[in-house]
Scaffold this motif. Structure first.
Motif, short mmCIF file in Angstrom:
data_model
loop_
_atom_site.label_atom_id
_atom_site.label_comp_id
_atom_site.label_asym_id
_atom_site.label_seq_id
_atom_site.Cartn_x
_atom_site.Cartn_y
_atom_site.Cartn_z
N LEU A 13 0.83 -0.99 -0.11
CA LEU A 13 -0.01 0.63 0.55
C LEU A 13 0.61 0.80 0.24
N ALA A 14 2.23 0.90 0.45
CA ALA A 14 2.67 2.30 0.75
C ALA A 14 2.25 3.44 -0.64
N PRO A 15 3.00 2.23 -2.06
CA PRO A 15 3.08 3.47 -3.08
C PRO A 15 2.08 3.93 -3.24
N VAL A 16 1.17 3.55 -3.48
CA VAL A 16 -0.57 3.90 -3.05
C VAL A 16 -0.92 4.82 -2.48
N THR A 17 -0.54 4.96 -1.18
CA THR A 17 -0.17 6.29 -0.34
C THR A 17 0.24 7.08 -1.06
N ALA A 18 2.09 7.20 -1.38
CA ALA A 18 2.41 7.61 -1.66
C ALA A 18 2.05 8.51 -2.60
N PHE A 19 1.43 7.93 -4.09
CA PHE A 19 1.27 9.02 -5.44
C PHE A 19 -0.38 9.43 -5.00
N ALA A 20 -0.96 9.19 -4.01
CA ALA A 20 -1.89 9.77 -3.90
C ALA A 20 -2.31 11.13 -2.91
N ASN A 21 -0.91 11.35 -2.49
CA ASN A 21 -0.45 12.24 -1.63
C ASN A 21 0.35 13.16 -2.79
N GLN A 22 0.98 12.94 -3.82
CA GLN A 22 0.76 13.82 -4.61
C GLN A 22 -0.32 14.58 -5.25
N CYS A 23 -1.03 14.26 -5.29
CA CYS A 23 -2.53 15.08 -6.12
C CYS A 23 -2.49 16.72 -5.39
N PRO A 24 -2.69 16.44 -4.19
CA PRO A 24 -3.01 17.74 -3.42
C PRO A 24 -1.85 18.97 -3.46
N THR A 25 -0.35 18.49 -4.08
CA THR A 25 0.75 18.74 -4.07
C THR A 25 0.42 19.61 -5.41
N MET A 26 0.31 18.99 -6.65
CA MET A 26 -0.26 19.35 -7.83
C MET A 26 -1.03 20.76 -7.87
N MET A 27 -2.39 19.79 -6.62
CA MET A 27 -3.66 20.91 -7.08
C MET A 27 -3.13 22.25 -6.57
N ALA A 28 -1.94 22.73 -5.23
CA ALA A 28 -1.66 23.30 -4.52
C ALA A 28 -0.65 24.61 -5.78
N ALA A 29 0.46 23.47 -6.44
CA ALA A 29 0.38 24.66 -7.78
C ALA A 29 0.04 25.58 -8.23
N ILE A 30 -0.97 24.39 -8.99
CA ILE A 30 -1.64 24.95 -9.69
C ILE A 30 -2.02 26.11 -9.07
N ASP A 31 -2.98 26.02 -7.89
CA ASP A 31 -3.41 27.39 -7.48
C ASP A 31 -2.79 28.98 -7.44
N ALA A 32 -1.78 28.12 -6.61
CA ALA A 32 -0.87 29.18 -6.79
C ALA A 32 -0.10 29.43 -8.11
N ALA A 33 0.41 29.27 -8.70
CA ALA A 33 0.29 29.87 -10.53
C ALA A 33 -1.05 30.78 -10.72
N LEU A 34 -2.30 29.69 -10.18
CA LEU A 34 -2.95 30.55 -11.45
C LEU A 34 -3.04 32.29 -11.83
N PRO A 35 -3.11 32.87 -10.45
CA PRO A 35 -3.10 34.42 -9.95
C PRO A 35 -2.50 34.88 -11.28
N ASN A 36 -0.67 34.27 -11.72
CA ASN A 36 -0.39 35.13 -12.24
C ASN A 36 0.30 35.16 -13.60
N ALA A 37 -1.08 34.01 -13.85
CA ALA A 37 -0.39 33.44 -14.95
C ALA A 37 -0.82 34.29 -15.80
N SER A 38 -0.23 34.53 -17.52
CA SER A 38 -0.45 34.77 -19.10
C SER A 38 -0.91 33.85 -19.87
N LEU A 39 -2.07 33.59 -19.64
CA LEU A 39 -2.72 32.81 -20.65
C LEU A 39 -4.54 33.80 -21.38
N SER A 40 -4.46 32.78 -22.20
CA SER A 40 -5.60 33.75 -22.98
C SER A 40 -7.03 32.70 -22.15
N GLU A 41 -7.95 32.85 -22.36
CA GLU A 41 -9.02 33.50 -21.83
C GLU A 41 -9.15 31.84 -22.46
N ALA A 42 -9.13 30.40 -23.33
CA ALA A 42 -9.89 29.78 -23.35
C ALA A 42 -8.54 28.96 -22.31
#
Length: 79
Positions: A13-42
């Motif tokens: 179960l250790a790899p599954v747990t480690a893998f599952a914990n990566q998702c919240p870290t990725m979401m946090a990184a995206i959330d932190a980058a969104l306000p300063n992102a220079s992307l088109s509306e689409a």
């Protein structure tokens, strides 16, 4: 015997747990980058959709799918 089974279960179960914990870290990184992102509306809409999809997949237990969606969002954000 019980100790061996417990250790085997923990190792399985250790790899599954480690893998599952990566998702919240990725979401946090995206959330932190969104306000300063220079992307088109689409592209911004696509990143937000992928972020939401990743969270839903994570909550449903599909961590591989979640990581794929979140990884695509991070790539679009350049992080």
């Amino acid at each position: 015997m019980i100790i061996r089974i417990s250790i085997a279960l923990l190792l399985a179960l250790a790899p599954v747990t480690a893998f599952a914990n990566q998702c919240p870290t990725m979401m946090a990184a995206i959330d932190a980058a969104l306000p300063n992102a220079s992307l088109s509306e689409a592209d911004m809409a696509k990143v937000k959709q992928l972020r939401q999809q990743g969270e839903q997949l994570h909550q449903s237990g599909d961590h591989a799918g979640s990581e794929a969606a979140l990884g695509q969002a991070k790539k679009m954000l350049g992080i």
